[in-house]
Design a protein around this motif. Sequence first.
Motif, PDB file in Angstrom:
ATOM      1  N   GLU A   1       1.191  -1.015  -0.155  1.00  8.05           N
ATOM      2  CA  GLU A   1      -0.162  -0.248  -0.363  1.00  8.05           C
ATOM      3  C   GLU A   1       0.931   1.187   0.102  1.00  8.05           C
ATOM      4  OE1 GLU A   1      -4.180   1.773   2.627  1.00  8.05           O
ATOM      5  OE2 GLU A   1      -2.652   0.193   3.184  1.00  8.05           O
ATOM      6  N   THR A   2       1.791   1.067   1.206  1.00 11.82           N
ATOM      7  CA  THR A   2       3.041   2.072   0.322  1.00 11.82           C
ATOM      8  C   THR A   2       3.938   2.732  -0.306  1.00 11.82           C
ATOM      9  OG1 THR A   2       3.290   2.078   3.418  1.00 11.82           O
ATOM     10  CG2 THR A   2       4.653   3.339   2.003  1.00 11.82           C
TER      11      THR A   2
ATOM     12  N   ALA B   1       0.754   4.372  -2.957  1.00 11.56           N
ATOM     13  CA  ALA B   1       0.931   6.138  -2.883  1.00 11.56           C
ATOM     14  C   ALA B   1       2.118   6.766  -3.181  1.00 11.56           C
ATOM     15  CB  ALA B   1       0.747   5.917  -1.280  1.00 11.56           C
TER      16      ALA B   1
ATOM     17  N   ALA C   1       1.890   6.494  -6.772  1.00 11.99           N
ATOM     18  CA  ALA C   1       0.520   6.991  -7.527  1.00 11.99           C
ATOM     19  C   ALA C   1       0.456   7.682  -8.746  1.00 11.99           C
ATOM     20  CB  ALA C   1      -1.095   8.163  -6.409  1.00 11.99           C
TER      21      ALA C   1
ATOM     22  N   GLU D   1      -7.863   3.297  -0.471  1.00 13.59           N
ATOM     23  CA  GLU D   1      -6.982   4.251  -0.273  1.00 13.59           C
ATOM     24  C   GLU D   1      -6.604   4.564  -1.294  1.00 13.59           C
ATOM     25  OE1 GLU D   1      -6.749   5.102   2.593  1.00 13.59           O
ATOM     26  OE2 GLU D   1      -8.682   3.422   3.424  1.00 13.59           O
ATOM     27  N   SER D   2      -6.016   3.964  -2.396  1.00 17.07           N
ATOM     28  CA  SER D   2      -5.506   4.408  -2.909  1.00 17.07           C
ATOM     29  C   SER D   2      -5.808   6.212  -4.317  1.00 17.07           C
ATOM     30  CB  SER D   2      -4.696   3.851  -4.165  1.00 17.07           C
ATOM     31  OG  SER D   2      -5.341   2.935  -4.993  1.00 17.07           O
TER      32      SER D   2
END
Length: 265
Positions: A123-124, A127, A130, A157-158
């Motif tokens: 996820e990081t 982000a 992106a 979340e993105s």
Amino acid sequence: MAQGGASTDGESRVDLHVKILDEGVVRRAKAVGLDAIVYAPHFTHLSTIRERAARFSDDDLLVVPGREYFTGKWSARKHVLAVDPDEPVPDFLTFEDTVAEIADHDTGILVPHPEFLTLSMTETDIADHADAVDAVEVYNPKHWPWDDRRAREIARESGLPTYLSSYAHLTATIGEAWVEFDRPIDSAADLVAALRSGAPRRMYHRDGLVHQLKRRAEFAHLGWENSHDKFKRVVLPGDEPTHPAGDYPDRFADMNAYGSDGGLL
């Protein structure tokens, strides 16, 4: 759940990630009503992928060349999927160098199987990059249900567009999941433009017992591939067509995540 057949006028059904390509794959893709597939094998030079994609494309099925890059070291590997990249980029570069290189190409950049096992973007990572990413995968048959849930959470979340694919390593899995774009996809450039613009799309995957059996067969194949076949590839420095020391500009040898000497231990 849609069961194949030709897509309606003005729409295109695309399987955005398959690992294999031969006559059987083409027959299967046509039989289930796909208009295009993205052929993105591991450890295969872009020139070979392009040649095979052109050879198997015809008026009924577009085969788009792609590359799923193997970034970093085996112990911390991450995969990045490029749709129709302009120039060859080797494997085994750092994740950051790989994204920087392909972001300069006129290509679609996808996140395959986020946080799946030990071979995925986190996820990081998503982000942090992106601006370069065009879509995040939220389903493929190799996933378990909790992987699908986590992928959907990451995508939400993105804030990025989403996609799904068959991620097929086995012919029977071709077309088990696909994206239907709201426009004709008649060329690789059309597909890249649809991805980069966030074109409207609907996403489908099959269901039922047969689909579940195919999912488990795909996962079993992944276990074999990672525990034996891929390991043999990685411990043979310089032998792969996508090794930085191969047919690439000299600067890539210095970007090898294992060091300029190419050692993979």
